[in-house]
Write an enzyme that holds these catalytic residues in place. Structure first.
Site, short mmCIF file in Angstrom:
data_model
loop_
_atom_site.label_atom_id
_atom_site.label_comp_id
_atom_site.label_asym_id
_atom_site.label_seq_id
_atom_site.Cartn_x
_atom_site.Cartn_y
_atom_site.Cartn_z
CG ASP A 534 -0.23 -0.15 2.52
OD1 ASP A 534 0.57 0.75 2.84
OD2 ASP A 534 -0.43 -1.16 3.23
CD GLU A 614 17.56 -23.67 -16.12
OE1 GLU A 614 16.33 -23.74 -16.06
OE2 GLU A 614 18.32 -24.26 -15.31
#
Ligand code: GLA
Length: 728
Positions: A534, A614
């Site tokens: 928030d 990877e």
């Protein structure tokens, strides 16, 4: 001058670049809301309609005039007791037990700059260039000697208006605030949708759009923190509003505790949107001389759809809520130990992670949970903030030095607001936990919550944090909080109805002190992932771990939902191992990288377990992210498709000057005989020509935005595609 006062009509007009907000103190000293919408000149009081309303409440001041009813008029700060039976912004109970007051307009003050709220997070303006102004409107109730100060902050260039409220007891008897909402918008007429963002642990901020019918639609949190379940951010949109067209209004709460957001359609089809403190477990007595602040709500209006609304909010949060050294600079690419090794690590194994991280171009190692007390799992030791030297095989100072020697910064995890019953701290101070005497407390993740409404608890924890941070060069703190507050009782409080509010202020106080004492520290907020995502937390930590779900495909939705109210610079996002630990899904490393790059970027895996291919991909990702980071952090963000329904999720970043763009598409689902898919970017400069950095191919911006870019035809599920465009 963005705030004007028409003394004759007592009309206040608040202008931003593209919007106008208007209110009026009417002849009965009531504060009426007139307008919030596209920028306009002139008075909007012609919208007010009066007819015989004898079946609604008529205030005494209206005398025999039954055409006057606050039950029907659009209001600025509706209060219980006025005869308005819709949802109120203020409910006050006097010492006689009666609920209700009568607020009258008593004056105003216009101030240069943006007001601040002592002890609370709030939008700030740094320079005169922002041309920010503030308005304070005074309302008073004579009987209770109660004063309300309505605060308005206008940031014209951001198209943002903030609202907050202070309630003061100016009298000699106490009264109790039973409900306080910081912002209210009343709309006469119109058909609206309420867009809110719901979720759960590991699946936060899913957009939910519903038509507002008669009655109320309420979302909120009773959990003591803003919550995974409902985000303190809502949008009211006209029903035809889309990403790129139509009117919409945002309310964003700068608060991390309980909240309430309500859309209500009344008997006359008038729509009320409100946001403020949660009502339940809140009952705040004010003694003579005391005051209570209703936390700030950020308002923004767009007449050009949701995309523009998001851009306005992103700019506001990024530059006028977030603070500190890391506000405007690239954050370090980090490797977090959590999904790499959970509780199972030693100093040596962390150093191995750090070596791998350095070799792959990462810039910081974060030691997550498990380094303190006897924290061998998540059932114990919260509160015992002493380094487990035995487990690490060295001191914290030595570990940080060795990590730093590899060229990496060092970061650490803490959960300062919590306490385990199995901890030295709990054995010494059982009363420091929030728990109702005589009732066994509800546990969550086997832990209780510390009472941050108490100064001595805060002081102790602050000292613990400092003595950890002072042990070495620690550049980052992950501030976690992994449960909601259920048993609200403080052993020190005189009134239990204040505890949740005061507890939140206590958390803010410690975060503020940390920011002051360690200006170079990067704090990442976290709450079981994105349970406290928030604007309040962003005031103290410029990034927040967005979700405990690191699955790239689920993240498409989580990050899409988050983007409506929050800038990408706030979104903590990492590449993790496959099969994914939360969903079991396997997704190509390139796609995991592309999704994490729409955030602060980092890794949450053991690089030693990656294949050679990877590792090459990761090395390339860290190199390229460094090049793209400024565009990602500061660029305008475009949602190009809706991952809740589309097979392909696409988004774009475009620099504010239109020079650079980066478009990403991720294929969520494949189907038989697949038709070609086109990605249509937005936000490019009309008339310009853009070159694709990789292929060298040039595209006219207008045609590109009209027709889109086709995805290659050889598709595998979860493939991703990134185009980097530069203006020729
Ligand atoms: C929470 C966080 C995780 C991790 C764990 C540690 O769940 O969201 O990222 O830090 O706590 O216990």
């Amino acid at each position: 001058m963005s705030i004007r006062f028409d003394a004759e009509k007592r009309i206040f007009t608040l202008h931003t670049l593209h919007s106008t907000y208007q209110l009026q103190a009417d002849p009965l000293d009531q504060l009426l809301h007139l307008y919030y919408g596209a920028r306009t000149e002139g008075r909007m009081d012609y919208l007010l309609c009066y007819a015989d309303r004898g079946f609604s409440g008529n205030p005494a001041a209206a005398k025999e005039d039954r055409r006057y009813s606050l039950d029907i008029l659009p209001q600025e700060f509706p209060y219980w007791g006025s005869g308005d039976f819709r949802s109120s912004s203020l409910v006050v109970r006097g010492i006689d037990g009666a609920c209700g007051c009568e607020l009258r307009y008593r004056g105003y003050e216009i101030m240069p700059g943006k007001y601040s709220l002592p002890g609370l997070p709030a939008v700030y303006s740094e320079s005169g260039e922002d041309e920010a102004e503030s308005l304070k409107i005074l309302l008073e109730d004579e009987r209770l000697s109660l004063r309300v100060e309505l605060l308005y902050g206008v940031l014209p260039k951001l198209d943002v208006i903030t609202r907050s409220v202070v309630v003061r007891n100016l009298g000699s008897a106490p009264f109790c605030v039973e409900k306080l909402q910081s912002a209210c918008l009343d709309f006469v007429g119109g058909e609206y949708d309420l867009i809110s963002f719901h979720g759960r642990h590991a699946m936060e901020r899913m957009p939910d759009r519903r038509a507002l019918g008669h009655g109320a639609a309420v979302v909120g949190s009773r959990r003591g923190y803003s919550s995974h379940q409902y985000n303190p951010f809502v949008i009211l949109a006209e029903q035809e509003t889309t990403e790129t067209a139509g009117r919409c209004w945002a309310m964003q709460f700068v608060w991390s505790g309980c909240f309430r957001a309500e859309g209500e359609r009344d008997q006359f089809g008038l729509t009320r949107l409100q946001m403020g403190l949660g009502e339940e477990q809140f009952s705040y007595p004010l003694l003579p001389g005391e005051s209570l602040v209703g936390p700030e709500v950020i308002l923004s209006y767009s007449g050009a759809g949701l995309e523009r609304l998001s851009h306005q909010l992103h700019r506001c949060l990024r530059r006028h809520i977030c603070r500190g050294k890391y506000r405007d600079i690239r954050r370090p690419i980090l490797l977090n130990s959590w999904e790499a090794s959970y509780f199972d690590f030693s100093g040596e194994s962390l150093l191995k992670l750090a070596q791998e991280a350095a070799a792959l171009g990462m810039e910081m190692l974060v030691m997550d949970d498990g380094w303190f007390g006897n924290r061998s799992d998540d059932r114990r030791a919260l509160g015992d903030w002493t380094v487990n030297v035995e487990k690490l095989g060295c001191t914290l100072g030595e570990l940080t030095e060795r990590v730093n020697a590899l060229g990496l910064k060092f970061g650490i995890w803490m959960e300062p607001e919590m306490i385990s019953e199995d901890s030295e701290l709990y054995r010494a101070h059982p009363d420091w936990a929030l728990a109702i005497p005589g009732k066994p407390p509800v546990r969550s993740r086997s832990q209780l919550v510390l009472d941050f409404s108490r100064a001595e608890v805060r002081e102790h924890i602050f000292e613990c944090i400092c003595q950890i941070l002072d042990q070495g060069r620690i550049g980052y703190l992950k501030w976690d909080a992994n449960r909601s507050i259920s048993d609200v009782y403080s052993h020190a409080a005189t009134d239990q109805g204040k505890v949740l509010y005061d507890n939140m202020l206590g958390v803010y106080e410690i975060l503020e002190r940390l920011n002051t004492r360690y200006p170079d520290l990067l704090i990442e907020g976290c709450s079981g992932g994105g349970g406290r995502f928030d604007a309040g937390m962003l005031y103290y930590s410029p990034q927040i771990w967005c979700s405990d779900n690191t699955d790239a495909i689920d993240r498409l939705r989580i990050q899409y939902g988050s983007s409506f109210g929050y800038p990408v610079s706030a979104v903590g996002s990492h590449v993790s191992a496959c099969p994914n630990h939360q969903t079991g899904r396997s997704v190509p490393i390139e796609t995991r990288g592309a999704v994490a790059a729409a955030g602060t970027f980092g890794y949450e895996l053991n690089p030693a377990k990656l294949s050679g291919e990877e590792r090459r991909a990761v090395r390339e990702q860290t190199r390229v992210y460094r090049e793209d980071a400024d565009l990602i952090r500061e660029g305008l963000y475009y949602r190009l498709s809706d991952p809740m329904s589309a097979d392909c999720c696409a988004w774009a970043f475009v620099s504010e000057d239109g020079e650079r763009a980066m478009i990403t598409a991720v294929l969520q689902a494949l189907h038989g005989y697949m038709p070609p898919l086109y990605i249509r970017p937005r936000g490019l400069t009309p008339g310009a020509v853009y070159r694709d950095r990789e292929s060298g191919r040039c595209y006219g911006a207008d045609a590109l935005m009209d027709m889109g870019l086709p995805l290659p035809q050889e598709l595998r599920q979860f493939d991703s595609f990134v185009w980097r465009l530069e203006k020729c």
